[in-house]
Design a protein around this motif. Structure first.
Motif, PDB file in Angstrom:
ATOM      1  N   ASP A   1      38.777  48.601  38.567  1.00 37.09           N
ATOM      2  CA  ASP A   1      39.278  49.952  38.817  1.00 37.09           C
ATOM      3  C   ASP A   1      40.025  50.576  37.652  1.00 37.09           C
ATOM      4  O   ASP A   1      40.170  51.776  37.574  1.00 37.09           O
TER       5      ASP A   1
ATOM      6  N   THR B   1      41.785  35.652  35.183  1.00 33.50           N
ATOM      7  CA  THR B   1      42.132  35.742  36.611  1.00 33.50           C
ATOM      8  C   THR B   1      40.926  36.097  37.485  1.00 33.50           C
ATOM      9  O   THR B   1      41.068  36.292  38.683  1.00 33.50           O
TER      10      THR B   1
ATOM     11  N   ALA C   1      50.483  32.478  27.018  1.00 31.18           N
ATOM     12  CA  ALA C   1      49.946  33.692  26.396  1.00 31.18           C
ATOM     13  C   ALA C   1      49.817  34.739  27.486  1.00 31.18           C
ATOM     14  O   ALA C   1      49.377  34.441  28.600  1.00 31.18           O
TER      15      ALA C   1
ATOM     16  N   GLN D   1      43.909  46.201  31.294  1.00 29.16           N
ATOM     17  CA  GLN D   1      43.999  44.764  31.052  1.00 29.16           C
ATOM     18  C   GLN D   1      43.424  44.393  29.675  1.00 29.16           C
ATOM     19  O   GLN D   1      42.647  45.138  29.089  1.00 29.16           O
TER      20      GLN D   1
ATOM     21  N   HIS E   1      49.473  42.820  33.728  1.00 28.02           N
ATOM     22  CA  HIS E   1      49.065  43.606  34.895  1.00 28.02           C
ATOM     23  C   HIS E   1      48.746  42.759  36.117  1.00 28.02           C
ATOM     24  O   HIS E   1      48.144  43.258  37.065  1.00 28.02           O
ATOM     25  N   SER E   2      49.116  41.488  36.096  1.00 26.33           N
ATOM     26  CA  SER E   2      48.917  40.675  37.301  1.00 26.33           C
ATOM     27  C   SER E   2      50.078  40.918  38.255  1.00 26.33           C
ATOM     28  O   SER E   2      51.216  41.095  37.824  1.00 26.33           O
TER      29      SER E   2
ATOM     30  N   LEU F   1      43.304  31.562  24.667  1.00 25.51           N
ATOM     31  CA  LEU F   1      42.074  32.184  24.179  1.00 25.51           C
ATOM     32  C   LEU F   1      42.407  33.035  22.957  1.00 25.51           C
ATOM     33  O   LEU F   1      43.390  33.784  22.959  1.00 25.51           O
TER      34      LEU F   1
ATOM     35  N   HIS G   1      42.595  36.488  45.168  1.00 29.42           N
ATOM     36  CA  HIS G   1      42.541  36.857  43.743  1.00 29.42           C
ATOM     37  C   HIS G   1      43.713  36.174  43.053  1.00 29.42           C
ATOM     38  O   HIS G   1      44.844  36.226  43.535  1.00 29.42           O
TER      39      HIS G   1
ATOM     40  N   HIS H   1      37.271  41.611  38.789  1.00 32.34           N
ATOM     41  CA  HIS H   1      35.923  42.010  39.200  1.00 32.34           C
ATOM     42  C   HIS H   1      35.902  43.498  39.530  1.00 32.34           C
ATOM     43  O   HIS H   1      36.950  44.119  39.738  1.00 32.34           O
TER      44      HIS H   1
HETATM   45  C1  LIG Z   1      46.732  48.920  38.849  1.00 27.11           C
HETATM   46  C2  LIG Z   1      45.956  47.642  38.831  1.00 27.11           C
HETATM   47  C3  LIG Z   1      44.597  47.679  39.137  1.00 27.11           C
HETATM   48  C4  LIG Z   1      43.856  46.491  39.145  1.00 27.11           C
HETATM   49  N1  LIG Z   1      42.517  46.562  39.449  1.00 27.11           N
HETATM   50  C5  LIG Z   1      41.792  45.421  39.527  1.00 27.11           C
HETATM   51  C6  LIG Z   1      40.397  45.440  39.877  1.00 27.11           C
HETATM   52  O1  LIG Z   1      39.798  46.499  40.059  1.00 27.11           O
HETATM   53  N2  LIG Z   1      39.759  44.252  39.997  1.00 27.11           N
HETATM   54  C7  LIG Z   1      40.379  43.062  39.801  1.00 27.11           C
HETATM   55  O2  LIG Z   1      39.738  42.015  39.966  1.00 27.11           O
HETATM   56  N3  LIG Z   1      41.680  42.995  39.423  1.00 27.11           N
HETATM   57  C8  LIG Z   1      42.395  44.150  39.281  1.00 27.11           C
HETATM   58  N4  LIG Z   1      43.713  44.080  38.890  1.00 27.11           N
HETATM   59  C9  LIG Z   1      44.281  42.781  38.532  1.00 27.11           C
HETATM   60  C10 LIG Z   1      44.152  42.540  37.012  1.00 27.11           C
HETATM   61  O3  LIG Z   1      42.844  42.813  36.553  1.00 27.11           O
HETATM   62  C11 LIG Z   1      44.432  41.065  36.681  1.00 27.11           C
HETATM   63  O4  LIG Z   1      45.670  40.683  37.190  1.00 27.11           O
HETATM   64  C12 LIG Z   1      44.353  40.782  35.156  1.00 27.11           C
HETATM   65  O5  LIG Z   1      44.561  39.423  34.935  1.00 27.11           O
HETATM   66  C13 LIG Z   1      45.383  41.520  34.354  1.00 27.11           C
HETATM   67  O6  LIG Z   1      45.060  41.353  32.978  1.00 27.11           O
HETATM   68  P1  LIG Z   1      46.229  41.289  31.908  1.00 27.11           P
HETATM   69  O7  LIG Z   1      45.607  41.447  30.568  1.00 27.11           O
HETATM   70  O8  LIG Z   1      47.314  42.201  32.289  1.00 27.11           O
HETATM   71  O9  LIG Z   1      46.666  39.752  32.071  1.00 27.11           O
HETATM   72  P2  LIG Z   1      48.119  39.161  32.385  1.00 27.11           P
HETATM   73  O10 LIG Z   1      48.537  39.602  33.744  1.00 27.11           O
HETATM   74  O11 LIG Z   1      49.047  39.429  31.274  1.00 27.11           O
HETATM   75  O12 LIG Z   1      47.758  37.592  32.423  1.00 27.11           O
HETATM   76  C14 LIG Z   1      46.929  37.072  33.428  1.00 27.11           C
HETATM   77  C15 LIG Z   1      46.583  35.621  33.130  1.00 27.11           C
HETATM   78  O13 LIG Z   1      45.788  35.571  31.957  1.00 27.11           O
HETATM   79  C16 LIG Z   1      46.343  34.659  31.061  1.00 27.11           C
HETATM   80  N5  LIG Z   1      46.066  35.090  29.700  1.00 27.11           N
HETATM   81  C17 LIG Z   1      46.263  36.307  29.159  1.00 27.11           C
HETATM   82  N6  LIG Z   1      45.912  36.263  27.868  1.00 27.11           N
HETATM   83  C18 LIG Z   1      45.499  35.006  27.618  1.00 27.11           C
HETATM   84  C19 LIG Z   1      45.005  34.337  26.473  1.00 27.11           C
HETATM   85  N7  LIG Z   1      44.866  34.953  25.303  1.00 27.11           N
HETATM   86  N8  LIG Z   1      44.675  33.040  26.582  1.00 27.11           N
HETATM   87  C20 LIG Z   1      44.797  32.374  27.754  1.00 27.11           C
HETATM   88  N9  LIG Z   1      45.265  32.951  28.856  1.00 27.11           N
HETATM   89  C21 LIG Z   1      45.591  34.250  28.778  1.00 27.11           C
HETATM   90  C22 LIG Z   1      47.836  34.662  31.357  1.00 27.11           C
HETATM   91  O14 LIG Z   1      48.450  33.477  30.889  1.00 27.11           O
HETATM   92  C23 LIG Z   1      47.794  34.711  32.862  1.00 27.11           C
HETATM   93  O15 LIG Z   1      47.512  33.434  33.348  1.00 27.11           O
HETATM   94  C24 LIG Z   1      44.480  45.241  38.841  1.00 27.11           C
HETATM   95  C25 LIG Z   1      45.849  45.221  38.518  1.00 27.11           C
HETATM   96  C26 LIG Z   1      46.571  46.411  38.494  1.00 27.11           C
HETATM   97  C27 LIG Z   1      48.025  46.377  38.130  1.00 27.11           C
END
Ligand SMILES: Cc1cc2nc3c(=O)[nH]c(=O)nc-3n(C[C@H](O)[C@H](O)[C@H](O)COP(=O)(O)OP(=O)(O)OC[C@H]3O[C@@H](n4cnc5c(N)ncnc54)[C@H](O)[C@@H]3O)c2cc1C
Length: 404
Positions: free
Chosen positions: A77, A89, A14, A81, A19-20, A142, A358, A92
């Motif tokens: 920031d 992940t 999923a 997400q 944004h990871s 989830l 992270h 924070h």
């Molecule tokens: C520009 C930018 C700024 C950022 N700023 C911060 C910050 O200030 N602080 C910080 O800590 N991080 C920050 N990040 C990192 C970001 O918050 C994490 O990488 C976060 O996981 C991204 O969320 P996403 O919804 O894109 O998840 P994804 O990258 O799509 O997925 C991340 C993980 O979550 C899992 N997942 C997603 N949905 C589900 C679900 N429904 N059930 C089970 N697992 C699931 C995925 O399988 C994967 O393992 C930033 C990233 C970017 C690109």
């Protein structure tokens, strides 16, 4: 889909908003995009808790929570997400007394590897809470997440350019006395941009940034000019120290008061790669000085600022802040530049301080090197063995960091 994947012998992943920076969300088998599974499912006004569909984006939250007078306690920031991706992940923000987003999750429902539904809360399967709230996407899919909110509040923001050494010398005090303190150090300069946010009640008078001022500061200066300087810096690295000195003069000398979400999160339109490590908070000043020496010694030209934040200790098994007051140091590189040498060398420094990477940002660790950093690592992998013995939810990244 989970049952079907099992029959076909495929893995399932999923994803949230993608944004990871790591391949944690890569899906070699079936990819499930839960973007359409969003919105508010329930509100418990007495406990100030809301249940959200897992694919809800953080930017949807103000509109969903404000009618109930609620807000997220803290945010990172950006707000692109999903709530499930952010919690999975360990996303924070900053604040010495505030924990990451996963610690704000009090219950969740997930689809298990068998294709059933499992509720994890203080009263049901509670033993899984410290694992499932920050589950790396390894335990199940989830579908609902219950968040402990706080009464809506506003933030008074003060952003100032200040001397690096002065800020390093007072880092602990600033983190302890401000609600939310962070700073950005521009390599090749002696200046940082500090951000100090103070929490105020929802009815405190607001003085938001005007639209034009916000556009000039956040879009034009922070993103627009920054995109140009990153491009210039790539072609002409010798120009970077001068550009960084100019950047510290142009950005950050402002004060405003606005609703919490508008202050915590900003727009990021310049593409970059990032690595971030959590280290014991008292070590932050020395670690930043080590990175400064490293950059000078290697003669690198680094255009992106280094971001330094803090968080309170928590009890989530895979949290970078597990059991310790943490400081976060994040390094970035423009996406067209090669990040490997810089990130690897900085990682070497931060690992020397007991750093934990992270999960959603680039790092070069594997299960063997990560396990000693997390006192409950083996409890987490045991939970994974129990919930996903056939590794339906795995991918190469999870095999690397948790073991196959
Ligand atoms: C520009 C930018 C700024 C950022 N700023 C911060 C910050 O200030 N602080 C910080 O800590 N991080 C920050 N990040 C990192 C970001 O918050 C994490 O990488 C976060 O996981 C991204 O969320 P996403 O919804 O894109 O998840 P994804 O990258 O799509 O997925 C991340 C993980 O979550 C899992 N997942 C997603 N949905 C589900 C679900 N429904 N059930 C089970 N697992 C699931 C995925 O399988 C994967 O393992 C930033 C990233 C970017 C690109």
């Amino acid at each position: 889909m989970v049952r079907q994947a099992r029959e076909l012998g495929l893995t399932v992943k999923a994803i949230g908003a993608g944004h990871s920076f790591t391949a944690i969300a890569a899906a070699p088998g079936i990819l499930i995009d839960l973007a359409g599974l969003d919105g508010l499912i329930a509100v418990d006004a007495d406990k100030r808790r809301v249940t959200l569909a897992a694919g809800t984006n953080l930017y949807q939250l103000p509109a969903l929570l404000q009618p109930h007078g609620l807000a997220m306690e803290n945010l990172g920031d950006i707000d692109r997400q999903t709530i499930a991706g952010a919690t999975s992940t360990g996303t924070h923000g900053t604040g010495g007394a505030f924990r990451g987003l996963s610690a704000q999750i009090v219950a969740l429902r997930m689809v298990t590897a068998e294709g059933g539904i499992l509720t994890v809360s203080e009263t049901e399967n509670a033993e899984l809470l410290p694992a499932a709230r920050l589950g790396l996407g390894a335990l199940g899919i989830l579908v609902e997440v219950t968040v402990q909110c706080v009464p809506a509040f506003v933030l008074h923001a003060v952003e100032r350019p200040e001397p690096l050494e002065e800020v390093l010398g007072s880092f602990q005090t600033r983190v302890n006395t401000a609600d939310h303190f962070e700073f950005y150090w521009f390599p090749h300069t002696d200046s940082v941009l500090t951000k100090t946010n103070t929490r105020l009640p929802a009815d405190a008078p607001r003085q938001p940034l005007g639209r034009l001022s916000r556009w000039v500061d956040d879009e034009l200066l922070a993103n627009g000019v920054f995109a140009a300087t990153c491009g210039t810096g790539r072609l002409l690295p010798a120009a970077i120290p001068g550009i960084n000195r100019l950047a510290t003069r142009l950005t950050g000398n402002r004060e405003f008061t606005d609703i919490s979400t508008s202050v915590f999160t900003t727009q990021r339109s310049v593409r970059f790669r990032e690595m971030e490590y959590a280290i014991p908070r008292e070590q932050v000043p020395d670690a930043v000085r080590d990175i400064r020496t490293l950059i000078a010694d290697r003669g690198w030209r680094i255009s992106f600022p280094i971001e330094v934040r803090a968080a309170a200790a928590d009890e989530l098994w895979m949290s970078t802040a597990y059991g310790r007051e943490s400081g976060y140091i994040a390094v970035h590189r423009y996406w067209r530049e090669n990040h490997l040498e810089y990130f690897r060398a900085v990682e070497g420094i931060l690992r020397g301080y007991g750093g934990r990477p992270h999960w959603g940002k680039i790092h070069f660790q594997d299960a063997a090197s990560l396990a000693p950093l997390y006192p409950r690592f083996h409890e987490f992998t045991a939970a994974r063995d129990r919930l996903d013995p056939d590794r339906l939810f795995t991918n190469p990244y999870l095999d690397r960091v948790l073991g196959a």
